[in-house]
Structure formats: structure tokens, C-alpha cells
Design an enzyme around this catalytic site. Structure first.
Site, PDB file in Angstrom:
ATOM      1  N   LYS A  19      35.355  75.321  13.235  1.00 37.63           N
ATOM      2  CA  LYS A  19      34.058  75.379  12.519  1.00 37.63           C
ATOM      3  C   LYS A  19      33.174  76.490  13.093  1.00 37.63           C
ATOM      4  CE  LYS A  19      32.992  71.029  13.417  1.00 37.63           C
ATOM      5  NZ  LYS A  19      34.218  70.602  14.137  1.00 37.63           N
ATOM      6  N   ARG A  92      27.996  64.182   9.754  1.00 37.58           N
ATOM      7  CA  ARG A  92      29.241  63.654  10.306  1.00 37.58           C
ATOM      8  C   ARG A  92      29.419  62.179  10.034  1.00 37.58           C
ATOM      9  NH1 ARG A  92      30.145  67.583  14.692  1.00 37.58           N
ATOM     10  NH2 ARG A  92      31.623  66.778  16.168  1.00 37.58           N
ATOM     11  N   ARG A 126      39.738  76.475  25.538  1.00 33.75           N
ATOM     12  CA  ARG A 126      38.494  77.048  25.000  1.00 33.75           C
ATOM     13  C   ARG A 126      37.497  77.346  26.120  1.00 33.75           C
ATOM     14  NH1 ARG A 126      35.061  74.123  20.453  1.00 33.75           N
ATOM     15  NH2 ARG A 126      35.287  72.321  21.818  1.00 33.75           N
ATOM     16  N   ARG A 159      33.679  73.196  28.171  1.00 34.00           N
ATOM     17  CA  ARG A 159      32.837  72.054  27.811  1.00 34.00           C
ATOM     18  C   ARG A 159      33.326  70.788  28.492  1.00 34.00           C
ATOM     19  NH1 ARG A 159      31.992  72.461  21.370  1.00 34.00           N
ATOM     20  NH2 ARG A 159      32.389  70.229  21.597  1.00 34.00           N
ATOM     21  N   ARG A 170      37.239  61.947  20.501  1.00 34.10           N
ATOM     22  CA  ARG A 170      36.498  62.675  19.456  1.00 34.10           C
ATOM     23  C   ARG A 170      37.294  62.659  18.141  1.00 34.10           C
ATOM     24  NH1 ARG A 170      35.860  68.065  22.610  1.00 34.10           N
ATOM     25  NH2 ARG A 170      35.196  68.948  20.631  1.00 34.10           N
TER      26      ARG A 170
HETATM   27  P1  G5P Z   1      30.481  69.793  18.205  1.00 34.88           P
HETATM   28  O1  G5P Z   1      29.996  70.811  19.130  1.00 34.88           O
HETATM   29  O2  G5P Z   1      30.162  69.904  16.769  1.00 34.88           O
HETATM   30  P2  G5P Z   1      33.230  69.369  17.463  1.00 34.88           P
HETATM   31  O3  G5P Z   1      34.038  68.442  18.291  1.00 34.88           O
HETATM   32  O4  G5P Z   1      32.995  68.956  16.088  1.00 34.88           O
HETATM   33  O5  G5P Z   1      32.029  69.674  18.434  1.00 34.88           O
HETATM   34  P3  G5P Z   1      34.067  71.852  18.214  1.00 34.88           P
HETATM   35  O6  G5P Z   1      34.788  71.274  19.411  1.00 34.88           O
HETATM   36  O7  G5P Z   1      32.812  72.634  18.458  1.00 34.88           O
HETATM   37  O8  G5P Z   1      33.847  70.745  17.196  1.00 34.88           O
HETATM   38  P4  G5P Z   1      34.976  73.755  16.266  1.00 34.88           P
HETATM   39  O9  G5P Z   1      33.616  74.360  16.240  1.00 34.88           O
HETATM   40  O10 G5P Z   1      35.491  73.110  15.031  1.00 34.88           O
HETATM   41  O11 G5P Z   1      35.154  72.751  17.482  1.00 34.88           O
HETATM   42  O12 G5P Z   1      36.055  74.825  16.688  1.00 34.88           O
HETATM   43  P5  G5P Z   1      35.904  76.261  17.436  1.00 34.88           P
HETATM   44  O13 G5P Z   1      35.069  76.142  18.652  1.00 34.88           O
HETATM   45  O14 G5P Z   1      35.588  77.332  16.447  1.00 34.88           O
HETATM   46  O15 G5P Z   1      37.450  76.441  17.856  1.00 34.88           O
HETATM   47  C1  G5P Z   1      38.003  75.637  18.859  1.00 34.88           C
HETATM   48  C2  G5P Z   1      38.811  76.527  19.846  1.00 34.88           C
HETATM   49  O16 G5P Z   1      39.967  76.998  19.166  1.00 34.88           O
HETATM   50  C3  G5P Z   1      38.076  77.788  20.337  1.00 34.88           C
HETATM   51  O17 G5P Z   1      38.485  78.075  21.654  1.00 34.88           O
HETATM   52  C4  G5P Z   1      38.571  78.886  19.372  1.00 34.88           C
HETATM   53  O18 G5P Z   1      38.496  80.175  19.963  1.00 34.88           O
HETATM   54  C5  G5P Z   1      40.002  78.423  19.170  1.00 34.88           C
HETATM   55  N1  G5P Z   1      40.603  78.805  17.900  1.00 34.88           N
HETATM   56  C6  G5P Z   1      40.021  78.913  16.673  1.00 34.88           C
HETATM   57  N2  G5P Z   1      40.936  79.253  15.758  1.00 34.88           N
HETATM   58  C7  G5P Z   1      42.139  79.357  16.406  1.00 34.88           C
HETATM   59  C8  G5P Z   1      43.469  79.685  16.005  1.00 34.88           C
HETATM   60  O19 G5P Z   1      43.763  79.966  14.830  1.00 34.88           O
HETATM   61  N3  G5P Z   1      44.423  79.652  16.968  1.00 34.88           N
HETATM   62  C9  G5P Z   1      44.160  79.350  18.279  1.00 34.88           C
HETATM   63  N4  G5P Z   1      45.156  79.352  19.176  1.00 34.88           N
HETATM   64  N5  G5P Z   1      42.903  79.042  18.704  1.00 34.88           N
HETATM   65  C10 G5P Z   1      41.920  79.048  17.773  1.00 34.88           C
HETATM   66  O20 G5P Z   1      29.997  68.338  18.682  1.00 34.88           O
HETATM   67  C11 G5P Z   1      30.117  67.970  20.028  1.00 34.88           C
HETATM   68  C12 G5P Z   1      29.567  66.583  20.218  1.00 34.88           C
HETATM   69  O21 G5P Z   1      28.180  66.552  19.866  1.00 34.88           O
HETATM   70  C13 G5P Z   1      27.838  65.353  19.197  1.00 34.88           C
HETATM   71  C14 G5P Z   1      29.084  64.465  19.291  1.00 34.88           C
HETATM   72  O22 G5P Z   1      29.005  63.738  20.497  1.00 34.88           O
HETATM   73  C15 G5P Z   1      30.222  65.502  19.340  1.00 34.88           C
HETATM   74  O23 G5P Z   1      31.394  64.979  19.910  1.00 34.88           O
HETATM   75  N6  G5P Z   1      27.490  65.656  17.801  1.00 34.88           N
HETATM   76  C16 G5P Z   1      27.100  64.748  16.897  1.00 34.88           C
HETATM   77  N7  G5P Z   1      26.938  63.397  16.969  1.00 34.88           N
HETATM   78  C17 G5P Z   1      26.536  62.761  15.850  1.00 34.88           C
HETATM   79  N8  G5P Z   1      26.322  63.401  14.669  1.00 34.88           N
HETATM   80  C18 G5P Z   1      26.461  64.737  14.544  1.00 34.88           C
HETATM   81  N9  G5P Z   1      26.241  65.360  13.363  1.00 34.88           N
HETATM   82  C19 G5P Z   1      26.865  65.476  15.698  1.00 34.88           C
HETATM   83  N10 G5P Z   1      27.114  66.788  15.927  1.00 34.88           N
HETATM   84  C20 G5P Z   1      27.492  66.878  17.201  1.00 34.88           C
HETATM   85 MG    MG Z   2      31.814  74.007  17.325  1.00 37.75          MG
END
Ligand code: G5P
Ligand code: MG
Length: 215
Positions: A19, A92, A126, A159, A170
Site C-alpha cells: 500500500k 480497516r 523492510r 518497525r 496482523r
Molecule cells: P499500517 O502502517 O497501515 P499495514 O500492516 O497495513 O500497516 P504495512 O505493513 O504498512 O501495512 P504496506 O504499506 O501495505 O504494509 O506495504 P509496503 O510498506 O509498501 O511494502 C511492504 C514491504 O515490501 C516494503 O519493504 C516494500 O519495500 C516491500 N515490497 C513492496 N513491493 C514488493 C515486491 O514486489 N517485492 C518485494 N520483494 N518486496 C516488495 O498499520 C500499522 C498498524 O497501525 C494500526 C494497526 O495497529 C496496524 O497494525 N492501524 C490501524 N488500526 C485501526 N484502524 C486503522 N485504520 C489503522 N491503521 C493503522
Molecule cells: Mg504502509
């Protein structure tokens, strides 16, 4: 291409589905302002606000923070933003989606459908620049200098919620609380699904879709 009319989009997908990565590409390509709920919560933790201190254990345990807290936080930030925006990580739960609906009409929901196995491998490699939310990955998009942010040169961190056990929690929270939101938006006819295991293969489809939508 810079967006000329009001356009409001949400990027959804399981933790680690890309995302943040896709949002930053959308921001660069289409000039939409980006708001990430996770970045906002981590900024509160980093600056030790009362809310950040209260929410920290929830986040570190891989649980969602309470709906009323996050909905209030996001809706108040949206009021300060431009009229067009891109939300990442919110809503979410169905209750959060209803709160958003009560305030704004959303044009499109972009759902990144990435298998859980792929995600588990990614998150342990990451590295994040906390102040900006920029993300790197030791395999996929490493920083130019190991351990440092490309733009500011500041240190990158891992993180606290990227440990294998917390990632599993998660993903569980995603299945039980967030998957029903997809149904909610499907029934409104604004859900678009992009499936794959690599962001570089998913991105051209997202880009083409948004170009069509915005032209
Ligand atoms: P976050 O911060 O929203 P998540 O768990 O939804 O956290 P996250 O972990 O931030 O999502 P993302 O943004 O979907 O992941 O993914 P990203 O960071 O872009 O990519 C992940 C990794 O993969 C990176 O290292 C990237 O470089 C790599 N990558 C990307 N594409 C590829 C690929 O093609 N290949 C490879 N090898 N690597 C790749 O929420 C965190 C916490 O906050 C709270 C909750 O506690 C949650 O757990 N929270 C909420 N609680 C309630 N309601 C809400 N609306 C909330 N929002 C947040
Ligand atoms: Mg994110």
C-alpha cells in the site's frame, strides 16, 4: 498527469501488500495528496503524544486501534487536506468505512490482493524512514546507502510490529476485521482488485486504471 477534478481514492490490502509503495507511486504520478493511517499513528508514537503512548501497545501487538480513535484522527486530518486525496490503511473495519462515508464520497477503492506467504517474506526485510513513511526492502528496493534514507540521509529503522509473530497477528486481524470492508465496497460498486505477487507487475495496471479514470 495532475488531477484536475476532485478525486478521492483508498488503497486497501493486507499488511505488507505494498500500500505504501503503490501510494507513493500514485502520489508521484498523479499528484494526489497521500494520508497513511499507520504513518500517522507512528508519528504520534515517535513524538510521544498522549494518543501515541496509548496506542503503542495495540500496534506493537498487531491489533487494530479503536475505531473511534482512528476515525476521529483521520477525519480531522482530511479536513485540513486538499479536496482530492489518497487514503492508505483507512478504513480497516466496516465501522470506519461508515464513518468515512458519512463525511466524504469516495470514488474508488484500489485493493492490492497479494498472497499471505509473499507478505511474510517481505516484511522481515523492510526498512522504514519513520518521519516520511518511505519504505525500502533489502531485496526489492534497497536504499542507495545501507541503513540510510535516500532523501534525507537519516537512519532507517525496522518497525516493532514486523516480527514474524506480530505479522501473523496482523494478518489474522486483516482477515477477521478488514476483509468484510471489501464486501462493503463491492456492494457499492467501487471496489477494483489488483492481484499479484510483485508490485512492479501490479503497478502498470493501477497506473492504467487511474489514467483512464482521471482522463
Ligand atoms: P499500517 O502502517 O497501515 P499495514 O500492516 O497495513 O500497516 P504495512 O505493513 O504498512 O501495512 P504496506 O504499506 O501495505 O504494509 O506495504 P509496503 O510498506 O509498501 O511494502 C511492504 C514491504 O515490501 C516494503 O519493504 C516494500 O519495500 C516491500 N515490497 C513492496 N513491493 C514488493 C515486491 O514486489 N517485492 C518485494 N520483494 N518486496 C516488495 O498499520 C500499522 C498498524 O497501525 C494500526 C494497526 O495497529 C496496524 O497494525 N492501524 C490501524 N488500526 C485501526 N484502524 C486503522 N485504520 C489503522 N491503521 C493503522
Ligand atoms: Mg504502509
Amino acid at each position: 498527469m495532475v488531477v484536475q477534478r476532485i478525486f478521492r481514492a483508498v488503497v486497501m490490502g493486507p499488511p505488507g501488500s505494498g500500500k505504501g509503495t503503490v501510494s507513493s507511486r500514485i502520489t508521484k504520478t498523479f499528484g494526489l495528496q497521500h494520508l497513511s493511517s499507520g504513518d500517522l499513528l507512528r508519528a504520534n508514537i515517535e513524538s510521544k503524544t498522549e494518543l501515541g503512548l496509548l496506542m503503542r501497545s495495540c500496534i506493537d501487538n498487531g491489533q487494530l486501534v479503536p475505531d473511534d480513535v482512528i476515525s476521529r484522527l483521520i477525519l480531522s486530518d482530511l479536513r485540513r487536506m486538499e479536496t482530492s486525496w489518497l487514503l492508505d490503511g483507512f478504513p480497516r473495519t466496516v465501522s470506519q468505512a461508515e464513518a468515512l462515508d458519512g463525511a466524504y464520497s469516495v470514488d474508488t477503492i484500489i485493493n492490492l490482493d497479494v498472497p499471505f506467504q509473499t507478505i511474510k517474506e517481505r516484511l522481515t526485510s523492510r526498512w522504514t524512514h519513520l518521519p516520511s513513511g518511505r519504505v525500502y526492502n533489502t531485496d526489492f528496493n534497497p536504499p542507495k546507502v545501507t541503513g540510510l534514507d535516500d532523501v534525507t540521509g537519516e537512519p532507517l529503522v525496522q518497525r516493532d510490529d514486523d516480527t514474524p509473530e506480530t505479522v501473523t497477528r496482523r494478518l489474522k486481524a486483516y482477515q477477521t476485521q478488514t476483509e468484510p470492508v471489501l464486501e462493503y465496497y463491492r456492494s457499492k460498486g467501487i471496489l477494483v482488485i489488483f492481484s499479484g505477487t510483485e508490485t512492479n507487475k501490479i503497478w502498470p495496471h493501477v497506473q492504467a486504471f487511474l489514467s483512464r479514470k482521471l482522463s
